[in-house]
Write a protein that holds these residues in place. Structure first.
Motif, PDB file in Angstrom:
ATOM      1  N   ILE A 252      -6.997   1.130   3.135  1.00  0.00           N
ATOM      2  CA  ILE A 252      -6.676  -0.252   3.464  1.00  0.00           C
ATOM      3  C   ILE A 252      -7.601  -0.762   4.561  1.00  0.00           C
ATOM      4  CG2 ILE A 252      -4.256   0.003   2.784  1.00  0.00           C
ATOM      5  CD1 ILE A 252      -3.532   0.097   5.772  1.00  0.00           C
TER       6      ILE A 252
ATOM      7  N   TRP B 153      -7.739  -4.060   7.581  1.00  0.00           N
ATOM      8  CA  TRP B 153      -7.027  -5.164   8.227  1.00  0.00           C
ATOM      9  C   TRP B 153      -7.645  -5.414   9.595  1.00  0.00           C
ATOM     10  CZ3 TRP B 153      -5.995  -0.261   9.065  1.00  0.00           C
ATOM     11  CH2 TRP B 153      -5.572   0.137  10.322  1.00  0.00           C
TER      12      TRP B 153
ATOM     13  N   ILE C 101      -3.814  -7.908   4.586  1.00  0.00           N
ATOM     14  CA  ILE C 101      -4.199  -6.524   4.355  1.00  0.00           C
ATOM     15  C   ILE C 101      -5.016  -6.457   3.070  1.00  0.00           C
ATOM     16  CG2 ILE C 101      -3.390  -4.173   3.963  1.00  0.00           C
ATOM     17  CD1 ILE C 101      -0.814  -4.910   5.333  1.00  0.00           C
TER      18      ILE C 101
ATOM     19  N   PHE D 126       0.855  -1.183   0.000  1.00  0.00           N
ATOM     20  CA  PHE D 126       0.000   0.000   0.000  1.00  0.00           C
ATOM     21  C   PHE D 126       0.889   1.229   0.000  1.00  0.00           C
ATOM     22  CE2 PHE D 126       0.457  -1.545   4.368  1.00  0.00           C
ATOM     23  CZ  PHE D 126       1.025  -0.455   4.981  1.00  0.00           C
TER      24      PHE D 126
ATOM     25  N   SER E 251     -10.180  -0.127   9.227  1.00  0.00           N
ATOM     26  CA  SER E 251     -10.028   0.422   7.881  1.00  0.00           C
ATOM     27  C   SER E 251      -9.761   1.911   7.983  1.00  0.00           C
ATOM     28  CB  SER E 251     -11.276   0.166   7.039  1.00  0.00           C
ATOM     29  OG  SER E 251     -12.413   0.798   7.599  1.00  0.00           O
TER      30      SER E 251
ATOM     31  N   ASN F  48      -6.338  -4.073   0.202  1.00  0.00           N
ATOM     32  CA  ASN F  48      -6.127  -2.777  -0.432  1.00  0.00           C
ATOM     33  C   ASN F  48      -7.088  -2.670  -1.616  1.00  0.00           C
ATOM     34  OD1 ASN F  48      -5.275  -0.440  -1.622  1.00  0.00           O
ATOM     35  ND2 ASN F  48      -3.109  -0.951  -1.619  1.00  0.00           N
TER      36      ASN F  48
ATOM     37  N   ASP G   8      -3.657   5.507   0.226  1.00  0.00           N
ATOM     38  CA  ASP G   8      -4.468   4.324  -0.077  1.00  0.00           C
ATOM     39  C   ASP G   8      -5.457   4.043   1.045  1.00  0.00           C
ATOM     40  OD1 ASP G   8      -3.180   4.009  -2.423  1.00  0.00           O
ATOM     41  OD2 ASP G   8      -2.214   2.108  -1.955  1.00  0.00           O
TER      42      ASP G   8
END
Length: 304
Positions: free
Chosen positions: A144, A146, A183, A138, A150, A185, A142
């Motif tokens: 992302i 996880w 993760i 990433f 977020s 993305n 960005d």
């Protein structure tokens, strides 16, 4: 028989003081001052050479490798630290402080070993940060996701990554947490597919509902025509027939995703209402029994 060559161990500052002022008793002090000045001059010279000449070269090499600004920033800082260490080492050697340099190296090695045991987590995060910079899962900016979290990446360092959540909270995440797990993305490939389910009644026309969903998708400029939108019947629920729309948006961000989805669903709902297509409420059936304690006593009292 030759005359042995006499080498004056005194530095230029010592010789200047002795020859000019006749201060023989100040030789030892002058030597110390001379070494200190030599150390300072060499340190500044090496540091300036590294900062003014080598650092720009390193910057051009990083640019040629295609590294972005967020990746170059910590690497430049690391190279700056290396320049300082090299300048200190060269200055110690030039000033004749070899013994001090050796002692510092020994102490530094022992300290590094002790610090390594005490800072295992920090080192793990540092190594994870290196992998983030090299693998680039990433980038800054960005969106992302996880471990149920977020947000938008605001900064990446060698130890932590800072993520701004969509509730405007700033999360400081150790890099090892982002490399040990999965993760997501969504914006890595500059396109994002949205899957939007619509439920219609069992008595409604599936083909008509499908055409409405596709028409509303084609009307929007923020929904791509290639790949084209599609609709599939995915479920026969307890109270509805579920049609799932698949659409693509370009250059997505979290804000674009929420805005596009919300406006698209609203337009389809309005068309369904206008065309008389029902979006049924979910049915819930309750089952079980109801026990009332003392009912027999109440009934007996009523009979009396």
């Amino acid at each position: 028989m030759g005359i042995p060559l006499q080498v004056d161990p005194r530095g230029p500052i010592s010789r200047f003081l002795v020859n000019t002022f006749g201060l023989d008793e100040s030789v030892a002090y002058a030597n110390t001052v001379d070494s200190a000045i030599t150390f300072l001059i060499v340190f500044v010279a090496v540091y300036l050479i590294g900062r003014l000449l080598l650092l720009p070269v390193v910057g051009r090499l990083l640019d040629n490798r295609g590294l972005e600004a967020h990746a170059q920033k910590p690497l430049r800082k690391l190279f700056g630290v290396v320049i300082v260490f090299v300048a200190v080492g060269v200055a110690f050697a030039a000033a004749g402080f070899g013994n001090i340099l050796t002692a510092l190296a020994t102490i530094g090695a022992a300290a590094t070993l002790a610090i390594g045991f005490a800072m295992q987590d920090v080192i793990a995060n540092f190594v994870a940060g290196v992998f983030i910079f090299t693998d680039r899962p990433f980038r800054i900016g960005d969106w992302i996701e996880w471990d149920g979290n977020s947000g938008i990446v605001e900064d990446i360092s060698f130890r932590v990554t800072r993520v701004r959540t969509f509730d405007n909270e700033l999360l400081t995440v150790p890099n090892s947490h982002l490399t040990d797990g999965v993760i997501k993305n969504p914006v890595a490939k500059n396109k994002l597919r949205l899957q939007v389910p619509f439920g219609i009644g069992y008595g409604d026309d599936i083909e008509k509902a499908t055409e409405i969903i596709l028409e509303e998708a084609r009307k929007r400029d923020d929904i791509l025509a290639d790949p084209e939108p599609s609709v599939r019947l995915t479920e026969l629920g307890d109270s509805a027939v579920v049609l799932k729309s698949r659409i693509w948006i370009s250059q997505p961000s979290r804000a674009d995703f929420v805005k596009t989805r919300g406006e698209y669903v609203t337009s389809v709902k309005q068309r369904f209402d206008a065309e008389g297509i029902n979006i049924p409420f979910p049915n819930r059936t309750l089952s079980g029994s109801l026990d009332i304690e003392g009912l027999d006593r109440v009934m007996a009292s009523a009979d009396d």
